[in-house]
Write a protein that holds these residues in place. Sequence first.
Motif, PDB file in Angstrom:
ATOM      1  N   ALA A 163       0.818  -1.215   0.000  1.00  0.00           N
ATOM      2  CA  ALA A 163       0.000   0.000   0.000  1.00  0.00           C
ATOM      3  C   ALA A 163       0.851   1.263   0.000  1.00  0.00           C
ATOM      4  O   ALA A 163       0.338   2.354  -0.211  1.00  0.00           O
ATOM      5  CB  ALA A 163      -0.921   0.005   1.213  1.00  0.00           C
ATOM      6  N   GLU A 175      -1.975   1.031  -7.674  1.00  0.00           N
ATOM      7  CA  GLU A 175      -2.334   0.000  -8.647  1.00  0.00           C
ATOM      8  C   GLU A 175      -1.211  -1.031  -8.772  1.00  0.00           C
ATOM      9  O   GLU A 175      -1.455  -2.228  -8.821  1.00  0.00           O
ATOM     10  CB  GLU A 175      -2.655   0.629 -10.005  1.00  0.00           C
ATOM     11  CG  GLU A 175      -3.107  -0.363 -11.050  1.00  0.00           C
ATOM     12  CD  GLU A 175      -4.329  -1.174 -10.634  1.00  0.00           C
ATOM     13  OE1 GLU A 175      -4.359  -2.393 -10.916  1.00  0.00           O
ATOM     14  OE2 GLU A 175      -5.255  -0.613 -10.032  1.00  0.00           O
ATOM     15  N   ARG A 233      -1.152  -3.127  -5.601  1.00  0.00           N
ATOM     16  CA  ARG A 233      -2.256  -4.094  -5.621  1.00  0.00           C
ATOM     17  C   ARG A 233      -1.939  -5.254  -6.564  1.00  0.00           C
ATOM     18  O   ARG A 233      -2.158  -6.418  -6.231  1.00  0.00           O
ATOM     19  CB  ARG A 233      -3.547  -3.394  -6.030  1.00  0.00           C
ATOM     20  CG  ARG A 233      -4.746  -4.295  -6.056  1.00  0.00           C
ATOM     21  CD  ARG A 233      -6.037  -3.589  -6.428  1.00  0.00           C
ATOM     22  NE  ARG A 233      -5.843  -2.315  -7.085  1.00  0.00           N
ATOM     23  CZ  ARG A 233      -6.530  -1.213  -6.824  1.00  0.00           C
ATOM     24  NH1 ARG A 233      -7.478  -1.209  -5.941  1.00  0.00           N
ATOM     25  NH2 ARG A 233      -6.293  -0.096  -7.475  1.00  0.00           N
ATOM     26  N   LYS A 253      -1.415  -9.076  -5.417  1.00  0.00           N
ATOM     27  CA  LYS A 253      -2.180 -10.222  -5.936  1.00  0.00           C
ATOM     28  C   LYS A 253      -1.248 -11.363  -6.346  1.00  0.00           C
ATOM     29  O   LYS A 253      -1.566 -12.534  -6.136  1.00  0.00           O
ATOM     30  CB  LYS A 253      -3.049  -9.808  -7.124  1.00  0.00           C
ATOM     31  CG  LYS A 253      -4.320  -9.107  -6.723  1.00  0.00           C
ATOM     32  CD  LYS A 253      -5.196  -8.860  -7.941  1.00  0.00           C
ATOM     33  CE  LYS A 253      -6.451  -8.164  -7.541  1.00  0.00           C
ATOM     34  NZ  LYS A 253      -7.564  -9.058  -7.328  1.00  0.00           N
ATOM     35  N   TYR A 305      -5.090  -5.455   0.876  1.00  0.00           N
ATOM     36  CA  TYR A 305      -6.103  -5.106  -0.111  1.00  0.00           C
ATOM     37  C   TYR A 305      -6.879  -3.855   0.297  1.00  0.00           C
ATOM     38  O   TYR A 305      -7.142  -2.979  -0.528  1.00  0.00           O
ATOM     39  CB  TYR A 305      -7.069  -6.279  -0.339  1.00  0.00           C
ATOM     40  CG  TYR A 305      -6.504  -7.368  -1.208  1.00  0.00           C
ATOM     41  CD1 TYR A 305      -5.959  -7.086  -2.456  1.00  0.00           C
ATOM     42  CD2 TYR A 305      -6.525  -8.705  -0.797  1.00  0.00           C
ATOM     43  CE1 TYR A 305      -5.458  -8.084  -3.268  1.00  0.00           C
ATOM     44  CE2 TYR A 305      -6.021  -9.715  -1.598  1.00  0.00           C
ATOM     45  CZ  TYR A 305      -5.488  -9.404  -2.839  1.00  0.00           C
ATOM     46  OH  TYR A 305      -4.999 -10.393  -3.641  1.00  0.00           O
ATOM     47  N   CYS A 326      -4.875  -0.769  -0.278  1.00  0.00           N
ATOM     48  CA  CYS A 326      -4.697  -0.512  -1.710  1.00  0.00           C
ATOM     49  C   CYS A 326      -6.012  -0.112  -2.372  1.00  0.00           C
ATOM     50  O   CYS A 326      -6.071   0.091  -3.584  1.00  0.00           O
ATOM     51  CB  CYS A 326      -4.131  -1.749  -2.403  1.00  0.00           C
ATOM     52  SG  CYS A 326      -2.390  -2.054  -2.066  1.00  0.00           S
ATOM     53  N   ALA A 334      -8.718  -1.972  -2.620  1.00  0.00           N
ATOM     54  CA  ALA A 334      -9.387  -3.127  -3.225  1.00  0.00           C
ATOM     55  C   ALA A 334     -10.240  -3.815  -2.162  1.00  0.00           C
ATOM     56  O   ALA A 334     -10.006  -4.950  -1.782  1.00  0.00           O
ATOM     57  CB  ALA A 334      -8.357  -4.087  -3.810  1.00  0.00           C
ATOM     58  N   ASP A 347     -11.671  -7.333  -2.734  1.00  0.00           N
ATOM     59  CA  ASP A 347     -10.702  -8.404  -2.521  1.00  0.00           C
ATOM     60  C   ASP A 347     -10.498  -8.650  -1.028  1.00  0.00           C
ATOM     61  O   ASP A 347     -10.365  -9.792  -0.584  1.00  0.00           O
ATOM     62  CB  ASP A 347      -9.366  -8.072  -3.187  1.00  0.00           C
ATOM     63  CG  ASP A 347      -9.460  -8.064  -4.704  1.00  0.00           C
ATOM     64  OD1 ASP A 347     -10.227  -8.878  -5.261  1.00  0.00           O
ATOM     65  OD2 ASP A 347      -8.776  -7.236  -5.329  1.00  0.00           O
TER      66      ASP A 347
END
Length: 170
Positions: free
Chosen positions: A39, A45, A48, A52, A77, A80, A82, A85
Amino acid sequence: MVGSVRNKHGEEATEVFMEMRNMVELNVELYVILLSFFAEFASLEKGRRIGKEVHGYVIRSGLIDKVTVGNGLIIMYAKCGAIDDSRSVFKLMVEKDSVSWSTITSGLCQNEYFEEAIKSFCEMRRAGNVPFNCILISTLSSCASLGWIMLGPQVHSEAFKLGLDFDVPG
């Protein structure tokens, strides 16, 4: 790798991780430390996306069932942006502890899903978990953001009953 993360050089730590992932068996602690920095990448982006990838390595290494790894993924997540997620990781966790509940509730609040944050707090209490100060702060913040003036004092009263009201840094 740990030194790079602790010195706020997450992108460098990621490069070290990518180089050593096939040479050395990484343990739970290293994955959690690595997840904590995505983060803070210059680009959320990119953080993240690489997060992943590391999530995939965690699954393949068989460490996905570790509560600390799940908590690390929820935090990563959420920070970030998300949150879907983050929610998915939380829902798939077989075992949850108070940290799991705190991280998902804080993440929901930070991403402005205030009503869901409050619901998460209520579910946590029904599950018998004792809240930490951070989850109470997130819940109170969510109540304030929604203008729920009746629930805020109830949450504050619960904190007081648990003795958490006095545990504020001076």
